[in-house]
Design a protein around this motif. Structure first.
Motif, PDB file in Angstrom:
ATOM      1  N   PHE A 200      31.678  33.615  54.207  1.00  0.00           N
ATOM      2  CA  PHE A 200      32.437  34.484  53.305  1.00  0.00           C
ATOM      3  C   PHE A 200      33.935  34.342  53.525  1.00  0.00           C
ATOM      4  CE2 PHE A 200      33.359  38.017  50.657  1.00  0.00           C
ATOM      5  CZ  PHE A 200      34.315  38.793  51.295  1.00  0.00           C
ATOM      6  N   SER A 201      34.360  34.250  54.759  1.00  0.00           N
ATOM      7  CA  SER A 201      35.789  34.223  55.058  1.00  0.00           C
ATOM      8  C   SER A 201      36.470  32.952  54.571  1.00  0.00           C
ATOM      9  CB  SER A 201      36.021  34.391  56.557  1.00  0.00           C
ATOM     10  OG  SER A 201      35.417  33.338  57.269  1.00  0.00           O
ATOM     11  N   SER A 202      35.703  31.964  54.140  1.00  0.00           N
ATOM     12  CA  SER A 202      36.314  30.740  53.636  1.00  0.00           C
ATOM     13  C   SER A 202      36.487  30.763  52.114  1.00  0.00           C
ATOM     14  CB  SER A 202      35.483  29.519  54.036  1.00  0.00           C
ATOM     15  OG  SER A 202      34.213  29.554  53.426  1.00  0.00           O
ATOM     16  N   TYR A 203      36.081  31.868  51.489  1.00  0.00           N
ATOM     17  CA  TYR A 203      36.151  31.967  50.040  1.00  0.00           C
ATOM     18  C   TYR A 203      37.264  32.908  49.585  1.00  0.00           C
ATOM     19  CZ  TYR A 203      31.752  29.518  49.355  1.00  0.00           C
ATOM     20  OH  TYR A 203      30.779  28.563  49.311  1.00  0.00           O
ATOM     21  N   ALA A 204      37.953  32.498  48.539  1.00  0.00           N
ATOM     22  CA  ALA A 204      38.806  33.422  47.805  1.00  0.00           C
ATOM     23  C   ALA A 204      37.901  34.260  46.906  1.00  0.00           C
ATOM     24  CB  ALA A 204      39.827  32.667  46.974  1.00  0.00           C
ATOM     25  N   MET A 205      38.299  35.500  46.680  1.00  0.00           N
ATOM     26  CA  MET A 205      37.472  36.427  45.915  1.00  0.00           C
ATOM     27  C   MET A 205      38.279  37.026  44.771  1.00  0.00           C
ATOM     28  SD  MET A 205      34.636  36.280  47.586  1.00  0.00           S
ATOM     29  CE  MET A 205      33.749  37.638  46.811  1.00  0.00           C
ATOM     30  N   GLY A 206      37.585  37.391  43.720  1.00  0.00           N
ATOM     31  CA  GLY A 206      38.282  37.980  42.592  1.00  0.00           C
ATOM     32  C   GLY A 206      37.442  38.990  41.854  1.00  0.00           C
ATOM     33  N   TRP A 207      38.120  39.771  41.033  1.00  0.00           N
ATOM     34  CA  TRP A 207      37.462  40.718  40.131  1.00  0.00           C
ATOM     35  C   TRP A 207      37.878  40.387  38.704  1.00  0.00           C
ATOM     36  CZ3 TRP A 207      33.778  44.165  41.492  1.00  0.00           C
ATOM     37  CH2 TRP A 207      33.673  44.505  42.842  1.00  0.00           C
ATOM     38  N   PHE A 208      36.893  40.378  37.833  1.00  0.00           N
ATOM     39  CA  PHE A 208      37.106  40.198  36.406  1.00  0.00           C
ATOM     40  C   PHE A 208      36.437  41.362  35.690  1.00  0.00           C
ATOM     41  CE2 PHE A 208      38.689  35.795  35.720  1.00  0.00           C
ATOM     42  CZ  PHE A 208      38.781  35.416  37.043  1.00  0.00           C
ATOM     43  N   ARG A 209      36.776  41.549  34.424  1.00  0.00           N
ATOM     44  CA  ARG A 209      36.117  42.595  33.657  1.00  0.00           C
ATOM     45  C   ARG A 209      35.920  42.148  32.212  1.00  0.00           C
ATOM     46  NH1 ARG A 209      40.925  47.218  33.580  1.00  0.00           N
ATOM     47  NH2 ARG A 209      42.355  46.146  32.134  1.00  0.00           N
TER      48      ARG A 209
ATOM     49  N   ASP B 188      40.385  50.862  30.666  1.00  0.00           N
ATOM     50  CA  ASP B 188      39.803  50.180  31.833  1.00  0.00           C
ATOM     51  C   ASP B 188      38.279  50.123  31.748  1.00  0.00           C
ATOM     52  OD1 ASP B 188      42.247  51.847  33.835  1.00  0.00           O
ATOM     53  OD2 ASP B 188      42.273  49.746  33.212  1.00  0.00           O
ATOM     54  N   THR B 189      37.705  50.761  30.751  1.00  0.00           N
ATOM     55  CA  THR B 189      36.258  50.744  30.572  1.00  0.00           C
ATOM     56  C   THR B 189      35.767  49.321  30.339  1.00  0.00           C
ATOM     57  OG1 THR B 189      36.170  52.996  29.704  1.00  0.00           O
ATOM     58  CG2 THR B 189      34.357  51.522  29.108  1.00  0.00           C
ATOM     59  N   ALA B 190      34.828  48.878  31.166  1.00  0.00           N
ATOM     60  CA  ALA B 190      34.324  47.507  31.090  1.00  0.00           C
ATOM     61  C   ALA B 190      33.227  47.322  32.126  1.00  0.00           C
ATOM     62  CB  ALA B 190      35.444  46.503  31.351  1.00  0.00           C
ATOM     63  N   VAL B 191      32.560  46.184  32.032  1.00  0.00           N
ATOM     64  CA  VAL B 191      31.708  45.725  33.125  1.00  0.00           C
ATOM     65  C   VAL B 191      32.592  44.904  34.056  1.00  0.00           C
ATOM     66  CG1 VAL B 191      29.707  44.379  33.798  1.00  0.00           C
ATOM     67  CG2 VAL B 191      29.662  45.705  31.672  1.00  0.00           C
ATOM     68  N   TYR B 192      32.565  45.250  35.324  1.00  0.00           N
ATOM     69  CA  TYR B 192      33.399  44.575  36.319  1.00  0.00           C
ATOM     70  C   TYR B 192      32.550  43.598  37.122  1.00  0.00           C
ATOM     71  CZ  TYR B 192      37.392  47.536  35.329  1.00  0.00           C
ATOM     72  OH  TYR B 192      38.451  48.149  34.707  1.00  0.00           O
ATOM     73  N   TYR B 193      33.060  42.368  37.227  1.00  0.00           N
ATOM     74  CA  TYR B 193      32.350  41.304  37.914  1.00  0.00           C
ATOM     75  C   TYR B 193      33.137  40.816  39.118  1.00  0.00           C
ATOM     76  CZ  TYR B 193      29.659  40.907  33.586  1.00  0.00           C
ATOM     77  OH  TYR B 193      28.862  41.169  32.498  1.00  0.00           O
ATOM     78  N   CYS B 194      32.419  40.484  40.149  1.00  0.00           N
ATOM     79  CA  CYS B 194      32.990  39.885  41.344  1.00  0.00           C
ATOM     80  C   CYS B 194      32.787  38.368  41.252  1.00  0.00           C
ATOM     81  CB  CYS B 194      32.260  40.445  42.559  1.00  0.00           C
ATOM     82  SG  CYS B 194      32.775  39.818  44.141  1.00  0.00           S
ATOM     83  N   ALA B 195      33.788  37.610  41.700  1.00  0.00           N
ATOM     84  CA  ALA B 195      33.700  36.149  41.668  1.00  0.00           C
ATOM     85  C   ALA B 195      34.167  35.570  42.989  1.00  0.00           C
ATOM     86  CB  ALA B 195      34.550  35.596  40.530  1.00  0.00           C
ATOM     87  N   ALA B 196      33.663  34.375  43.299  1.00  0.00           N
ATOM     88  CA  ALA B 196      34.036  33.711  44.545  1.00  0.00           C
ATOM     89  C   ALA B 196      34.211  32.222  44.320  1.00  0.00           C
ATOM     90  CB  ALA B 196      32.971  33.943  45.614  1.00  0.00           C
ATOM     91  N   ASP B 197      35.188  31.655  44.999  1.00  0.00           N
ATOM     92  CA  ASP B 197      35.406  30.213  44.972  1.00  0.00           C
ATOM     93  C   ASP B 197      36.196  29.822  46.215  1.00  0.00           C
ATOM     94  OD1 ASP B 197      36.859  27.539  44.015  1.00  0.00           O
ATOM     95  OD2 ASP B 197      35.166  27.917  42.685  1.00  0.00           O
ATOM     96  N   ARG B 198      36.019  28.598  46.649  1.00  0.00           N
ATOM     97  CA  ARG B 198      36.775  28.146  47.831  1.00  0.00           C
ATOM     98  C   ARG B 198      38.254  27.998  47.526  1.00  0.00           C
ATOM     99  NH1 ARG B 198      33.823  26.871  52.207  1.00  0.00           N
ATOM    100  NH2 ARG B 198      31.578  26.542  51.935  1.00  0.00           N
ATOM    101  N   LYS B 199      38.603  27.876  46.245  1.00  0.00           N
ATOM    102  CA  LYS B 199      39.998  27.675  45.864  1.00  0.00           C
ATOM    103  C   LYS B 199      40.581  28.931  45.226  1.00  0.00           C
ATOM    104  CE  LYS B 199      39.611  22.680  45.177  1.00  0.00           C
ATOM    105  NZ  LYS B 199      39.810  21.558  44.225  1.00  0.00           N
ATOM    106  N   TYR B 200      41.637  29.447  45.802  1.00  0.00           N
ATOM    107  CA  TYR B 200      42.312  30.634  45.275  1.00  0.00           C
ATOM    108  C   TYR B 200      42.822  30.385  43.865  1.00  0.00           C
ATOM    109  CZ  TYR B 200      45.681  34.529  45.258  1.00  0.00           C
ATOM    110  OH  TYR B 200      46.390  35.663  44.953  1.00  0.00           O
ATOM    111  N   THR B 201      43.325  29.172  43.622  1.00  0.00           N
ATOM    112  CA  THR B 201      43.872  28.862  42.305  1.00  0.00           C
ATOM    113  C   THR B 201      42.790  28.902  41.220  1.00  0.00           C
ATOM    114  OG1 THR B 201      43.622  26.525  42.837  1.00  0.00           O
ATOM    115  CG2 THR B 201      45.798  27.495  43.155  1.00  0.00           C
ATOM    116  N   VAL B 202      41.566  28.657  41.601  1.00  0.00           N
ATOM    117  CA  VAL B 202      40.465  28.747  40.634  1.00  0.00           C
ATOM    118  C   VAL B 202      40.116  30.205  40.367  1.00  0.00           C
ATOM    119  CG1 VAL B 202      38.023  28.233  40.255  1.00  0.00           C
ATOM    120  CG2 VAL B 202      39.540  26.484  41.229  1.00  0.00           C
ATOM    121  N   VAL B 203      40.065  31.002  41.421  1.00  0.00           N
ATOM    122  CA  VAL B 203      39.699  32.413  41.266  1.00  0.00           C
ATOM    123  C   VAL B 203      40.682  33.142  40.354  1.00  0.00           C
ATOM    124  CG1 VAL B 203      39.428  34.621  42.461  1.00  0.00           C
ATOM    125  CG2 VAL B 203      38.439  32.552  43.438  1.00  0.00           C
ATOM    126  N   VAL B 204      41.957  32.842  40.479  1.00  0.00           N
ATOM    127  CA  VAL B 204      42.949  33.593  39.682  1.00  0.00           C
ATOM    128  C   VAL B 204      42.984  33.129  38.224  1.00  0.00           C
ATOM    129  CG1 VAL B 204      44.409  34.078  41.666  1.00  0.00           C
ATOM    130  CG2 VAL B 204      44.863  32.053  40.269  1.00  0.00           C
TER     131      VAL B 204
END
Length: 123
Positions: free
Chosen positions: A29-38, A90-106
């Protein structure tokens, strides 16, 4: 493989707060960048926030800056999204995402996604 499970969604009045959690499986887990989308009804999925592997870099959509805070606890394999001063938009379905590259997550999110958690903000 990384499996992501979101929790913490619900119904809240405008001005209220919620904290979303995303628990990840696996020992890397610690090697992944993480993000939230909605994704709101009738709209495309949109970037909300991202955090790099160490927590030292974060990014936010303009619409949530100053109200939402992303954080992570690598010892618990969990990423959080603290949402304050919530608005009906802000009403939405919120999703968590993960990728090894921060630039991809954002930008696009990445290789791994959770199933989503519903957040509804009433006016």
């Amino acid at each position: 493989q990384v499996q992501l499970v979101e929790s913490g969604g619900g119904l809240v009045q405008a001005g209220g707060s919620l904290r979303l959690s995303c628990a990840a499986s696996g020992r890397t887990f610690s090697s992944y960048a993480m993000g939230w989308f909605r994704q709101a009804p009738g709209k495309e999925r949109a970037f909300v926030a991202a955090i790099n592997w160490s927590g030292g870099s974060t990014s936010y959509a303009d619409s949530v800056k100053g109200r939402f805070t992303i954080s992570r606890d690598n010892a618990k394999n969990t990423v959080y999204l603290q949402m304050n001063s919530l608005k009906p938009e802000d009403t939405a379905v919120y999703y968590c995402a993960a990728d090894r590259k921060y630039t991809v997550v954002v930008t696009t999110g990445g290789d791994y996604w959770g199933q989503g958690t519903q957040v509804t903000v009433s006016s």
